[in-house]
Design a protein around this motif. Structure first.
Motif: not given
Length: 463
Positions: A375-402
């Motif tokens: 997932a970090a590889e994807v976000i890193s790729s995105m950051n080369t085009f548009v600056s992602i804000e200082d937060e990212i929102s997540i959901d889905g089954g794995l988001s329940a895993n601390p």
């Protein structure tokens, strides 16, 4: 008066009502069958899906409007006169057209398709599936000769059957490889290249438009929004301005970042420019899409191997004083190939760094971390085009895993907002159907928790 969201997904159809508080309430959920007639083939029964949608609608009273989200790339053919399906739904996971993809790649048309549609050549998208129908279904060939063949993604079939309008929305059309991303209309040259008759495709409308009316309980209810599920989830997360990003960790992990009115072509980075939505009377809003094919599916696979019995076992790894990557144990979650930024369908999963000391919980820790790194590889790729804000929102089954969420915050070095609602896709669909324009103070739903980087962590690594 209520707004109903129909979330027609890969495994179930769900009806959810938007409450006055802004929350969504589940009123009906119906699972449907999965068919695997041949290796690589994945199908649904279109009549079962239609029936389940109608049941969800009929379960509600006093509806003001309906919004429907769909699977995106799943598609089929049907008769224009009778509206009867000619084929099963060929699901987005289906890879029966891989030989066609290989042939097109050998003809060096990849760059042309990327430039026009913004998508790589892959059996994931609808174009080669629709072409396969035309080539292999005799009844489709006959109806095509008579001008009575209809081809499209599942949303177009639902709307044609339930409202009488043969239409699709621009977000769904952008996932076919047949739509010109600049014009927002079907591209004749792309259709000819893939072998899909353009006159058999539905009209393309904005995401919020008049899609017709559905009869239920003696009333006619307007359908005011139609949208792909991941774009609906983006809106449900409250991500509406350039740089807003979300990741949904379901079967796979799907990241989207809003790019506003800019279309970024990113062949080198493996990201997909797509339409986020088009509100009525406005210009399209674009996004970059990056997918990791194995996320929750990798956890389910590990459980099927007996690596763990209860999800409580993989919430924390207190017996390990450091991460798996810091112990040189790495898992590459390419169990269904590699998506963004590689698009290598032939890649396979693997562990690196196994030893006689490696235990089952070590393997599970490395699987969770491997999904984070992808997932970090994807976000890193995105950051080369548009600056992602200082937060990212997540959901889905794995988001329940601390452990997973904290590791994600550590690796991304971003504030991770874990959303409390499990129904963000439906929430986004309902908000679109209701015509809700999200102002800044209303953009976010109430988060379950906000995680920041553990400054003592020394996690680093790439896979």
């Amino acid at each position: 008066m209520a707004i109903l969201a129909i979330d027609q997904g890969t495994t179930s159809t769900r009806g959810l009502v938007l409450e006055d508080s802004g929350a969504v309430r589940l009123v009906k959920a119906i699972e449907h069958r999965q068919f695997y007639p041949k290796p690589g083939w994945v199908e649904h029964d279109p009549e079962e899906l239609i029936q389940n949608i109608q049941i969800c609608i009929d379960s509600c009273d006093d509806l003001q409007a309906i919004g429907i989200d769909n699977q995106g790339e799943s598609c089929l053919a049907w008769n224009a006169e009778t509206k009867e399906a000619l084929t099963p739904v060929i699901v987005w996971q289906d890879s029966r057209t891989q030989l066609s993809i290989d042939r097109l790649k050998s003809e060096n048309v990849q760059e042309f398709v990327l430039k026009r549609a913004g998508l790589p050549l892959d059996s994931y998208f609808s174009a080669t599936k629709l072409a396969w129908i035309v080539e292999n279904v005799p009844e489709a060939k006959e109806l095509l000769k008579r001008g009575k063949l209809r081809l499209g993604t599942t949303d177009a079939f639902f709307l044609d059957r339930l409202t009488g309008r043969f239409v699709t929305d621009i977000t769904t059309a952008s996932r076919t490889s047949l739509m010109n991303l600049q014009s927002g209309q079907w591209d004749k040259e792309l259709c000819d290249l893939f072998g899909v008759p353009v006159h058999a495709l539905p009209e393309i409308l904005g995401t919020t438009s008049c899609f017709g009316e559905i009869c239920s309980n003696g009333k006619s209810i307007p359908v005011t929004a139609s949208v792909v599920d991941q774009q609906a989830a983006l809106y449900g997360h409250g991500c509406t301005k350039t740089g807003d990003a979300k990741i949904t960790f379901g079967t796979g992990a799907f990241a989207l970042v809003v790019t506003g009115d800019t279309i970024y072509q990113s062949a080198e980075q493996g990201l997909l420019p797509t339409v986020a939505w088009q509100l009525e009377g406005q210009r399209p809003v674009y996004a970059l899409d990056g997918g990791v094919f194995s996320a929750g599916s990798a956890i389910n696979w590990a459980q099927s191997l007996g690596l763990f019995a209860s999800y409580d076992q993989i919430q924390q790894f207190s017996n390990n004083k450091c991460s798996a990557i810091e112990r040189d144990l790495v898992f590459v979650p390419a169990l269904s190939g590699l998506g963004c930024p590689y698009w290598d369908g032939k890649a396979g999963g693997l562990w690196i760094g196994l030893s006689l000391d490696t235990q089952a919980m070590d393997l599970m820790q490395s699987i969770l971390e491997g999904i984070v790194f992808r997932a970090a590889e994807v976000i890193s790729s995105m950051n080369t085009f548009v600056s992602i804000e200082d937060e990212i929102s997540i959901d889905g089954g794995l988001s329940a895993n601390p452990y997973f969420c904290q590791f994600l915050a550590d690796v991304l070095d971003l504030q991770v907002v874990v959303q409390s609602s499990p129904e963000l896709t439906a929430l986004g669909t309902a908000r679109l159907a209701a015509g809700v324009r999200l102002e800044k103070k209303h953009r976010r739903t109430v988060p379950e928790t906000i995680l920041t980087r553990n400054r003592q962590a020394t996690i680093s690594g790439e896979i």
